[in-house]
Enzyme design. Structure first.
Site, PDB file in Angstrom:
ATOM      1  N   GLY A   1       5.310   4.703  -2.857  1.00 42.42           N
ATOM      2  CA  GLY A   1       6.713   4.764  -3.257  1.00 42.42           C
ATOM      3  C   GLY A   1       7.261   3.386  -3.584  1.00 42.42           C
ATOM      4  O   GLY A   1       7.925   3.189  -4.614  1.00 42.42           O
ATOM      5  N   LYS A   2       6.988   2.412  -2.723  1.00 46.19           N
ATOM      6  CA  LYS A   2       7.425   1.034  -2.972  1.00 46.19           C
ATOM      7  C   LYS A   2       6.753   0.483  -4.225  1.00 46.19           C
ATOM      8  O   LYS A   2       7.383  -0.204  -5.027  1.00 46.19           O
ATOM      9  CB  LYS A   2       7.090   0.123  -1.793  1.00 46.19           C
ATOM     10  CG  LYS A   2       8.042   0.206  -0.643  1.00 46.19           C
ATOM     11  CD  LYS A   2       7.664  -0.858   0.375  1.00 46.19           C
ATOM     12  CE  LYS A   2       8.547  -0.817   1.588  1.00 46.19           C
ATOM     13  NZ  LYS A   2       8.201  -1.889   2.537  1.00 46.19           N
TER      14      LYS A   2
ATOM     15  N   ASP B   1       9.315  -6.843   1.977  1.00 47.57           N
ATOM     16  CA  ASP B   1       9.383  -6.262   3.308  1.00 47.57           C
ATOM     17  C   ASP B   1      10.762  -5.663   3.435  1.00 47.57           C
ATOM     18  O   ASP B   1      11.729  -6.187   2.875  1.00 47.57           O
ATOM     19  CB  ASP B   1       9.135  -7.306   4.404  1.00 47.57           C
ATOM     20  CG  ASP B   1       8.850  -6.650   5.746  1.00 47.57           C
ATOM     21  OD1 ASP B   1       8.211  -5.579   5.763  1.00 47.57           O
ATOM     22  OD2 ASP B   1       9.268  -7.195   6.771  1.00 47.57           O
ATOM     23  N   SER B   2      10.853  -4.565   4.095  1.00 45.94           N
ATOM     24  CA  SER B   2      12.145  -3.896   4.247  1.00 45.94           C
ATOM     25  C   SER B   2      12.143  -3.101   5.537  1.00 45.94           C
ATOM     26  O   SER B   2      11.101  -2.874   6.140  1.00 45.94           O
ATOM     27  CB  SER B   2      12.421  -2.984   3.055  1.00 45.94           C
ATOM     28  OG  SER B   2      11.439  -1.974   2.973  1.00 45.94           O
TER      29      SER B   2
ATOM     30  N   HIS C   1       0.831  -1.203   0.000  1.00 47.45           N
ATOM     31  CA  HIS C   1       0.000   0.000   0.000  1.00 47.45           C
ATOM     32  C   HIS C   1       0.866   1.254   0.000  1.00 47.45           C
ATOM     33  O   HIS C   1       0.351   2.366  -0.038  1.00 47.45           O
ATOM     34  CB  HIS C   1      -0.937   0.005   1.216  1.00 47.45           C
ATOM     35  CG  HIS C   1      -2.079  -0.946   1.063  1.00 47.45           C
ATOM     36  ND1 HIS C   1      -1.982  -2.283   1.370  1.00 47.45           N
ATOM     37  CD2 HIS C   1      -3.338  -0.768   0.603  1.00 47.45           C
ATOM     38  CE1 HIS C   1      -3.130  -2.874   1.130  1.00 47.45           C
ATOM     39  NE2 HIS C   1      -3.978  -1.979   0.656  1.00 47.45           N
ATOM     40  N   ASN C   2       2.166   1.068   0.040  1.00 43.30           N
ATOM     41  CA  ASN C   2       3.115   2.184   0.020  1.00 43.30           C
ATOM     42  C   ASN C   2       3.332   2.585  -1.442  1.00 43.30           C
ATOM     43  O   ASN C   2       3.913   1.837  -2.221  1.00 43.30           O
ATOM     44  CB  ASN C   2       4.421   1.725   0.671  1.00 43.30           C
ATOM     45  CG  ASN C   2       5.486   2.788   0.689  1.00 43.30           C
ATOM     46  OD1 ASN C   2       5.699   3.500  -0.279  1.00 43.30           O
ATOM     47  ND2 ASN C   2       6.203   2.864   1.803  1.00 43.30           N
TER      48      ASN C   2
END
Length: 126
Positions: A12-13, A68-69, A9-10
């Site tokens: 930017g990602k 995931d980060s 949902h990000n």
């Protein structure tokens, strides 16, 4: 055109991952399908990325890719790690979380080290 769901949902990602994927794929976001994010209960980046890709794949019949980060700081025993986003939320903002991290590092011996970890997992429907 083939579709692929980018499980984040990000925005930017989403854009970063979409840029890396072939133009032959139509990139779909969970937001556009009104799918909420699962709780990230894994104990590692790999566990959380697998959790997300499995969750999102229940809603579509085409490939899903997820990640995931987090920020791993050697001087802080690789913290906040998988808890980076939760730390920012708890602190009230990313900026406030970074101020807290800098305060914690004031008395630490700092080696120059930069680490950014991203795991991408793709699951095919059987």
């Amino acid at each position: 055109m083939k579709k692929i769901l980018i499980g984040t949902h990000n925005l930017g990602k989403f854009r970063e991952i979409a840029y890396l994927l072939s133009k032959k794929y139509k990139k779909i976001s969970p937001t556009s399908l009104k799918i909420k994010s699962p709780k990230e209960t894994g104990k590692s980046f790999i566990a959380n990325s697998k959790l997300k890709v499995k969750f999102f794949s229940k809603y579509v019949n085409y490939p899903v890719i997820s990640d995931d980060s987090g920020l791993c700081i050697k001087a802080l025993n690789n913290k906040p790690g998988i808890y980076s986003a939760r730390m920012a939320k708890k602190c009230g903002s990313f900026f406030k979380a970074m101020k807290l991290i800098l305060k914690k590092m004031e008395k630490k011996k700092i080696e120059k080290q930069y680490l950014f970890v991203v795991f991408l997992i793709r699951v095919k429907k059987k």
